[in-house]
Design a protein around this motif. Structure first.
Motif, mmCIF file in Angstrom:
data_model
loop_
_atom_site.group_PDB
_atom_site.id
_atom_site.type_symbol
_atom_site.label_atom_id
_atom_site.label_comp_id
_atom_site.label_asym_id
_atom_site.label_seq_id
_atom_site.Cartn_x
_atom_site.Cartn_y
_atom_site.Cartn_z
ATOM 1 N N SER A 226 0.832 -1.198 0.000
ATOM 2 C CA SER A 226 0.000 0.000 0.000
ATOM 3 C C SER A 226 0.865 1.246 0.000
ATOM 4 O O SER A 226 2.085 1.165 0.081
ATOM 5 C CB SER A 226 -0.927 -0.007 1.224
ATOM 6 O OG SER A 226 -0.183 0.087 2.428
ATOM 7 N N ALA B 33 3.006 -3.703 13.580
ATOM 8 C CA ALA B 33 1.879 -3.554 12.649
ATOM 9 C C ALA B 33 1.779 -2.103 12.184
ATOM 10 O O ALA B 33 1.609 -1.827 10.989
ATOM 11 C CB ALA B 33 0.583 -4.006 13.322
ATOM 12 N N ALA C 244 2.314 -0.672 8.362
ATOM 13 C CA ALA C 244 1.220 0.068 7.714
ATOM 14 C C ALA C 244 1.661 1.470 7.308
ATOM 15 O O ALA C 244 1.275 1.961 6.241
ATOM 16 C CB ALA C 244 0.010 0.134 8.646
ATOM 17 N N MET D 198 5.187 -4.969 4.111
ATOM 18 C CA MET D 198 5.129 -6.061 5.065
ATOM 19 C C MET D 198 6.505 -6.705 5.153
ATOM 20 O O MET D 198 7.026 -7.217 4.152
ATOM 21 C CB MET D 198 4.102 -7.106 4.626
ATOM 22 C CG MET D 198 3.864 -8.151 5.688
ATOM 23 S SD MET D 198 2.850 -9.513 5.120
ATOM 24 C CE MET D 198 4.042 -10.435 4.179
ATOM 25 N N ALA E 143 -0.709 -9.301 5.840
ATOM 26 C CA ALA E 143 -1.355 -8.088 5.363
ATOM 27 C C ALA E 143 -2.316 -8.460 4.245
ATOM 28 O O ALA E 143 -2.100 -9.433 3.524
ATOM 29 C CB ALA E 143 -0.321 -7.084 4.862
ATOM 30 N N SER F 41 -8.383 -4.860 3.923
ATOM 31 C CA SER F 41 -9.014 -4.714 5.240
ATOM 32 C C SER F 41 -10.501 -5.047 5.217
ATOM 33 O O SER F 41 -11.058 -5.435 6.239
ATOM 34 C CB SER F 41 -8.808 -3.297 5.786
ATOM 35 O OG SER F 41 -9.360 -2.341 4.901
ATOM 36 N N ARG G 48 -2.585 -4.839 15.161
ATOM 37 C CA ARG G 48 -3.138 -4.570 13.831
ATOM 38 C C ARG G 48 -3.078 -3.075 13.568
ATOM 39 O O ARG G 48 -3.259 -2.266 14.469
ATOM 40 C CB ARG G 48 -4.593 -5.009 13.759
ATOM 41 C CG ARG G 48 -5.295 -4.574 12.468
ATOM 42 C CD ARG G 48 -6.812 -4.608 12.570
ATOM 43 N NE ARG G 48 -7.257 -3.722 13.617
ATOM 44 C CZ ARG G 48 -8.272 -3.987 14.446
ATOM 45 N NH1 ARG G 48 -8.947 -5.098 14.348
ATOM 46 N NH2 ARG G 48 -8.614 -3.129 15.370
ATOM 47 N N SER H 102 -3.586 0.734 6.693
ATOM 48 C CA SER H 102 -2.848 1.635 5.811
ATOM 49 C C SER H 102 -3.469 3.029 5.877
ATOM 50 O O SER H 102 -4.615 3.180 6.332
ATOM 51 C CB SER H 102 -2.886 1.095 4.375
ATOM 52 O OG SER H 102 -4.226 1.028 3.904
ATOM 53 N N TYR I 10 -5.932 -1.503 3.569
ATOM 54 C CA TYR I 10 -5.151 -2.696 3.887
ATOM 55 C C TYR I 10 -4.934 -2.810 5.390
ATOM 56 O O TYR I 10 -4.649 -1.822 6.062
ATOM 57 C CB TYR I 10 -3.790 -2.653 3.174
ATOM 58 C CG TYR I 10 -3.944 -2.665 1.682
ATOM 59 C CD1 TYR I 10 -4.069 -3.858 0.985
ATOM 60 C CD2 TYR I 10 -4.005 -1.466 0.975
ATOM 61 C CE1 TYR I 10 -4.242 -3.858 -0.394
ATOM 62 C CE2 TYR I 10 -4.180 -1.473 -0.406
ATOM 63 C CZ TYR I 10 -4.299 -2.669 -1.075
ATOM 64 O OH TYR I 10 -4.482 -2.676 -2.430
ATOM 65 N N TYR J 260 -2.642 -4.596 8.366
ATOM 66 C CA TYR J 260 -1.333 -5.204 8.637
ATOM 67 C C TYR J 260 -1.393 -5.824 10.025
ATOM 68 O O TYR J 260 -1.856 -5.185 10.973
ATOM 69 C CB TYR J 260 -0.229 -4.140 8.587
ATOM 70 C CG TYR J 260 0.040 -3.636 7.196
ATOM 71 C CD1 TYR J 260 1.106 -4.132 6.453
ATOM 72 C CD2 TYR J 260 -0.777 -2.675 6.610
ATOM 73 C CE1 TYR J 260 1.362 -3.674 5.168
ATOM 74 C CE2 TYR J 260 -0.532 -2.213 5.324
ATOM 75 C CZ TYR J 260 0.538 -2.719 4.609
ATOM 76 O OH TYR J 260 0.778 -2.266 3.330
ATOM 77 N N TRP J 261 -0.923 -7.060 10.147
ATOM 78 C CA TRP J 261 -1.003 -7.815 11.391
ATOM 79 C C TRP J 261 0.376 -8.305 11.817
ATOM 80 O O TRP J 261 1.198 -8.669 10.982
ATOM 81 C CB TRP J 261 -1.900 -9.036 11.200
ATOM 82 C CG TRP J 261 -3.324 -8.694 10.959
ATOM 83 C CD1 TRP J 261 -3.932 -8.484 9.751
ATOM 84 C CD2 TRP J 261 -4.329 -8.513 11.946
ATOM 85 N NE1 TRP J 261 -5.250 -8.187 9.945
ATOM 86 C CE2 TRP J 261 -5.529 -8.199 11.271
ATOM 87 C CE3 TRP J 261 -4.333 -8.593 13.343
ATOM 88 C CZ2 TRP J 261 -6.718 -7.952 11.948
ATOM 89 C CZ3 TRP J 261 -5.522 -8.355 14.012
ATOM 90 C CH2 TRP J 261 -6.698 -8.037 13.315
ATOM 91 N N SER J 262 0.586 -8.359 13.115
ATOM 92 C CA SER J 262 1.791 -8.968 13.691
ATOM 93 C C SER J 262 1.381 -9.726 14.942
ATOM 94 O O SER J 262 0.589 -9.221 15.746
ATOM 95 C CB SER J 262 2.809 -7.885 14.065
ATOM 96 O OG SER J 262 3.864 -8.441 14.823
#
Length: 194
Positions: A51, A99, A103, A108, A138, A141, A175, A178, A183, A185-187
């Motif tokens: 993104s 995360a 973002a 990622m 990622a 969303s 989380r 973007s 979008y 983004y997760w960790s």
């Protein structure tokens, strides 16, 4: 293109397997890149651009979302005959920061702006790990919510391997969205404190 096809087109996963603090493991070298010292293996990709960069939408998951992630991880571990995890505030913060970092950059990857990976991030927050692993993901969303991320990690052998490292005792999940909100983004970070 329907939403499912779009999700497949923009969905990505990555796992950074256990970095053992006690070991004297040297850097693992692939044909594409050199990983930070102590990383046993990864799934071999470099940064994945998804993104635009900018001011990401960052924050904490709700208590119920955190509990749901813990419950999902523990069900995966239970299926492998492993003991349950508990959440840890420092690991939670490390996952949230990663995360948000991903973002805000639109990329990622396990390496952050101010860290070489999850082990370094949790140490910067005062956590003393024996072993650390991280899964990141990622995707769109609109359909890549908490359940989507947890399902994908559980369905992937490499990511499930991180969840099921027997020594792991604690976890944290984060989380971020973007800048345009399109979008997620997760960790998720797993560790075992000294």
């Amino acid at each position: 293109m329907n939403k499912l096809m779009l999700a497949v087109a923009v969905f990505a996963l990555a796992s950074c397997s256990a970095s053992v603090e006690k070991s004297d493991t040297s850097a693992a070298v692939s044909t594409k890149s050199v990983m930070p010292k102590g990383i046993v293996h990864t799934d071999g990709h470099g940064p994945i651009n998804l993104s635009v960069a900018g001011e990401a939408q960052c924050g904490s998951l709700s208590v119920s979302e955190t509990r749901a992630a813990l419950s999902y991880s523990n069900s995966v571990r239970a299926a492998a005959g492993l003991p349950a995890l508990r959440t840890n505030a420092k690991l939670q913060k490390a996952a949230e920061l990663q995360a948000c970092d991903m973002a805000s950059r639109g990329v990622m990857e396990h390496i952050g702006r101010q860290s070489t990976g999850p082990g370094m991030r949790i140490k910067q927050l005062g956590y003393k790990p024996q072993i650390t692993a991280e899964n990141i993901a990622a995707g769109a969303s609109s359909i890549f919510d908490l359940n989507g991320a947890m399902r994908e990690w559980a369905a992937s052998a490499r990511h499930r391997q991180n969840t099921n490292i027997p020594q792991m005792k604690e976890m944290g999940i984060g989380r971020a969205l973007s800048p345009d909100g399109r979008y997620a983004y997760w960790s998720v970070v797993y560790s075992d404190p000294r």
